[in-house]
Design a protein around this motif. Structure first.
Motif, mmCIF file in Angstrom:
data_model
loop_
_atom_site.group_PDB
_atom_site.id
_atom_site.type_symbol
_atom_site.label_atom_id
_atom_site.label_comp_id
_atom_site.label_asym_id
_atom_site.label_seq_id
_atom_site.Cartn_x
_atom_site.Cartn_y
_atom_site.Cartn_z
ATOM 1 N N HIS A 10 10.493 -2.839 0.368
ATOM 2 C CA HIS A 10 10.451 -4.114 1.093
ATOM 3 C C HIS A 10 11.210 -4.072 2.424
ATOM 4 N N LYS A 11 12.381 -3.474 2.431
ATOM 5 C CA LYS A 11 13.183 -3.433 3.654
ATOM 6 C C LYS A 11 12.676 -2.378 4.626
ATOM 7 N N GLU A 16 5.868 -3.226 9.015
ATOM 8 C CA GLU A 16 4.493 -2.770 8.830
ATOM 9 C C GLU A 16 3.709 -3.743 7.947
ATOM 10 N N PHE A 17 4.363 -4.271 6.918
ATOM 11 C CA PHE A 17 3.726 -5.252 6.042
ATOM 12 C C PHE A 17 3.347 -6.498 6.846
ATOM 13 N N LYS A 18 4.290 -6.974 7.663
ATOM 14 C CA LYS A 18 4.027 -8.158 8.487
ATOM 15 C C LYS A 18 2.907 -7.899 9.485
ATOM 16 N N ALA A 19 2.909 -6.701 10.095
ATOM 17 C CA ALA A 19 1.864 -6.357 11.072
ATOM 18 C C ALA A 19 0.496 -6.303 10.399
ATOM 19 N N ALA A 20 0.432 -5.700 9.206
ATOM 20 C CA ALA A 20 -0.835 -5.630 8.472
ATOM 21 C C ALA A 20 -1.290 -7.028 8.063
ATOM 22 N N ALA A 21 -0.363 -7.857 7.590
ATOM 23 C CA ALA A 21 -0.706 -9.226 7.193
ATOM 24 C C ALA A 21 -1.255 -10.014 8.375
ATOM 25 N N TRP A 33 3.016 -6.399 -2.162
ATOM 26 C CA TRP A 33 3.954 -5.306 -2.375
ATOM 27 C C TRP A 33 3.644 -4.647 -3.713
ATOM 28 N N SER A 34 3.859 -3.352 -3.797
ATOM 29 C CA SER A 34 3.567 -2.605 -5.022
ATOM 30 C C SER A 34 4.861 -2.181 -5.705
ATOM 31 N N THR A 35 4.802 -2.032 -7.018
ATOM 32 C CA THR A 35 5.938 -1.500 -7.772
ATOM 33 C C THR A 35 5.625 -0.106 -8.317
ATOM 34 N N CYS A 40 3.731 1.559 -1.209
ATOM 35 C CA CYS A 40 4.499 0.470 -0.590
ATOM 36 C C CYS A 40 3.839 -0.872 -0.863
ATOM 37 N N PHE A 41 2.552 -0.964 -0.487
ATOM 38 C CA PHE A 41 1.807 -2.184 -0.745
ATOM 39 C C PHE A 41 0.322 -1.873 -0.822
ATOM 40 N N THR A 42 -0.445 -2.872 -1.264
ATOM 41 C CA THR A 42 -1.887 -2.714 -1.425
ATOM 42 C C THR A 42 -2.597 -3.855 -0.704
#
Length: 98
Positions: A10-11, A16-21, A33-35, A40-42
């Protein structure tokens, strides 16, 4: 080999997550987010399933994010999403033979 960072990206990859969103916001898909180990995420939308994962070059201590197909059913829609990510979020696919 287990991923010691599973569920803890997450940190490190928040920007990158925000940019993709932001880049994919109008498509109606779901970014989560993935565990799972080494994820990292899907991203999922009808016909498209992608996984974002950390990558490190063979001689580098730097780590960056890559995206790969995870069984998408619509090649055309997947290519559209990948192009959007490359252009608007600077996230690139791994090279594959497909």
């Amino acid at each position: 080999m287990n991923d010691p960072d599973a569920g803890k990206y997450h940190k490190r990859f928040a920007s990158e997550f925000k940019a993709a969103a932001k880049a994919l916001s109008g498509r109606g898909g779901e970014l989560q987010w993935s565990t799972h180990d080494w994820q990292c995420f899907t991203y999922r939308e009808p016909g498209v399933s992608l996984v974002f994962y950390p990558h490190r070059g063979p001689s580098s201590r730097l780590q960056w994010l890559r995206v790969r197909n995870q069984g998408s059913k619509s090649a055309e829609a997947m290519r559209e999403v990948i192009a959007i990510l490359a252009e608007k979020a600077s996230i690139h696919t791994r090279k594959s033979r497909h």
